[in-house]
Design a protein around this motif. Structure first.
Motif, PDB file in Angstrom:
ATOM      1  N   UNK A 100     -17.297   0.511 -26.877  1.00 59.84           N
ATOM      2  CA  UNK A 100     -18.444  -0.449 -26.196  1.00 59.84           C
ATOM      3  C   UNK A 100     -18.947   0.450 -24.799  1.00 59.84           C
ATOM      4  N   UNK A 101     -20.277   0.438 -24.514  1.00 58.48           N
ATOM      5  CA  UNK A 101     -20.347   0.892 -23.057  1.00 58.48           C
ATOM      6  C   UNK A 101     -21.070  -0.346 -22.435  1.00 58.48           C
ATOM      7  N   UNK A 102     -20.504  -0.334 -21.235  1.00 58.26           N
ATOM      8  CA  UNK A 102     -21.295  -1.712 -20.397  1.00 58.26           C
ATOM      9  C   UNK A 102     -22.016  -0.666 -18.951  1.00 58.26           C
ATOM     10  N   UNK A 103     -22.412  -1.415 -18.172  1.00 60.28           N
ATOM     11  CA  UNK A 103     -22.844  -1.061 -16.896  1.00 60.28           C
ATOM     12  C   UNK A 103     -22.752  -2.164 -15.965  1.00 60.28           C
ATOM     13  N   UNK A 104     -22.859  -1.626 -14.587  1.00 59.56           N
ATOM     14  CA  UNK A 104     -22.401  -2.605 -13.503  1.00 59.56           C
ATOM     15  C   UNK A 104     -23.407  -2.014 -12.166  1.00 59.56           C
ATOM     16  N   UNK A 105     -23.863  -2.865 -11.795  1.00 59.68           N
ATOM     17  CA  UNK A 105     -24.330  -2.650 -10.344  1.00 59.68           C
ATOM     18  C   UNK A 105     -23.687  -3.543  -9.207  1.00 59.68           C
ATOM     19  N   UNK A 106     -23.607  -3.049  -7.892  1.00 60.74           N
ATOM     20  CA  UNK A 106     -22.788  -3.762  -7.277  1.00 60.74           C
ATOM     21  C   UNK A 106     -23.604  -5.220  -6.842  1.00 60.74           C
ATOM     22  N   UNK A 107     -22.688  -6.278  -6.899  1.00 59.45           N
ATOM     23  CA  UNK A 107     -22.995  -7.652  -6.909  1.00 59.45           C
ATOM     24  C   UNK A 107     -23.425  -8.367  -8.068  1.00 59.45           C
ATOM     25  N   UNK A 108     -23.428  -7.488  -9.157  1.00 59.77           N
ATOM     26  CA  UNK A 108     -23.975  -8.274 -10.422  1.00 59.77           C
ATOM     27  C   UNK A 108     -22.643  -7.989 -11.635  1.00 59.77           C
ATOM     28  N   UNK A 109     -22.873  -9.183 -12.487  1.00 61.83           N
ATOM     29  CA  UNK A 109     -21.889  -8.974 -13.367  1.00 61.83           C
ATOM     30  C   UNK A 109     -21.760  -7.696 -14.570  1.00 61.83           C
ATOM     31  N   UNK A 110     -20.828  -7.447 -14.888  1.00 58.76           N
ATOM     32  CA  UNK A 110     -20.676  -6.283 -15.901  1.00 58.76           C
ATOM     33  C   UNK A 110     -21.966  -6.548 -17.142  1.00 58.76           C
ATOM     34  N   UNK A 111     -22.645  -5.733 -17.400  1.00 55.16           N
ATOM     35  CA  UNK A 111     -23.529  -6.037 -18.439  1.00 55.16           C
ATOM     36  C   UNK A 111     -23.412  -5.039 -19.727  1.00 55.16           C
ATOM     37  N   UNK A 112     -23.525  -5.677 -21.107  1.00 58.10           N
ATOM     38  CA  UNK A 112     -23.524  -4.912 -22.108  1.00 58.10           C
ATOM     39  C   UNK A 112     -24.840  -4.047 -22.344  1.00 58.10           C
ATOM     40  N   UNK A 113     -24.164  -3.038 -22.814  1.00 60.13           N
ATOM     41  CA  UNK A 113     -25.164  -1.673 -23.060  1.00 60.13           C
ATOM     42  C   UNK A 113     -25.351  -1.523 -24.702  1.00 60.13           C
ATOM     43  N   UNK A 114     -23.956  -1.147 -25.283  1.00 59.13           N
ATOM     44  CA  UNK A 114     -24.081  -0.843 -26.684  1.00 59.13           C
ATOM     45  C   UNK A 114     -22.627  -0.857 -27.224  1.00 59.13           C
ATOM     46  N   UNK A 115     -22.449  -1.087 -28.406  1.00 55.00           N
ATOM     47  CA  UNK A 115     -21.119  -0.929 -29.180  1.00 55.00           C
ATOM     48  C   UNK A 115     -21.394  -0.368 -30.526  1.00 55.00           C
ATOM     49  N   UNK A 116     -19.958   0.003 -30.858  1.00 54.74           N
ATOM     50  CA  UNK A 116     -20.045   0.569 -32.217  1.00 54.74           C
ATOM     51  C   UNK A 116     -18.634   0.174 -32.735  1.00 54.74           C
ATOM     52  N   UNK A 117     -18.680  -0.077 -34.171  1.00 57.69           N
ATOM     53  CA  UNK A 117     -17.582  -0.676 -35.039  1.00 57.69           C
ATOM     54  C   UNK A 117     -16.814   0.740 -35.080  1.00 57.69           C
ATOM     55  N   UNK A 118     -15.473   0.569 -35.767  1.00 53.56           N
ATOM     56  CA  UNK A 118     -14.653   1.358 -35.621  1.00 53.56           C
ATOM     57  C   UNK A 118     -14.681   2.423 -36.905  1.00 53.56           C
TER      58      UNK A 118
END
Length: 131
Positions: A35-53
């Motif tokens: 998966x990919x997640x992203x985060x900006x200072x002061x905020x929770x880590x946010x889901x971006x995208x994911x892919x099965x195995x």
């Protein structure tokens, strides 16, 4: 133990594109959902995208669907994220993550969206989109 190393971040103007990559090592890449997640200072880590195995089923944050594309190359142990039509609000540190998915187990889309289910994380790569 899994090592994940992201690359491809940088500074881009709004409307531009970037391609992030994540190189995985340490165990069989095809055993892991990614998966990919992203985060900006002061905020929770946010889901971006994911892919099965294996089958490569993909999941996206609703707000990003159509602009971002996740893909994986199991032969090269690489995860990618193609980001198009970038906006200033896409500015964040982007993280690659992995969890071992059990053969024969079906995971819901909501499972892939939860960062606490991922076992390994990369160090992150900064993406900055200027207006």
């Amino acid at each position: 133990q899994v090592q994940l190393v992201e690359s491809g971040g940088g500074l881009v103007q709004a409307g531009g594109s970037l391609r992030l990559s994540c190189a995985a090592s340490g165990r069989t890449f095809s055993s892991d959902a990614m998966g990919w997640f992203r985060q900006v200072p002061g905020k929770e880590r946010e889901f971006v995208a994911a892919i099965s195995r294996i089958r490569g089923f993909t999941y996206y944050a609703d707000s990003l669907k159509g602009r971002f594309t996740i893909s994986r190359d199991n032969a090269k142990n690489t995860l990618n994220l193609q980001m198009n039509s970038l906006k200033p609000e896409d500015t964040a540190v982007y993280y690659c993550a992995a969890f071992r998915s059990s053969p024969g187990t079906s995971y819901s889309g909501s499972y892939y969206r939860r960062p606490e289910y991922y076992d390994y994380w990369g160090q992150g790569t900064q993406v900055t989109v200027s207006s």
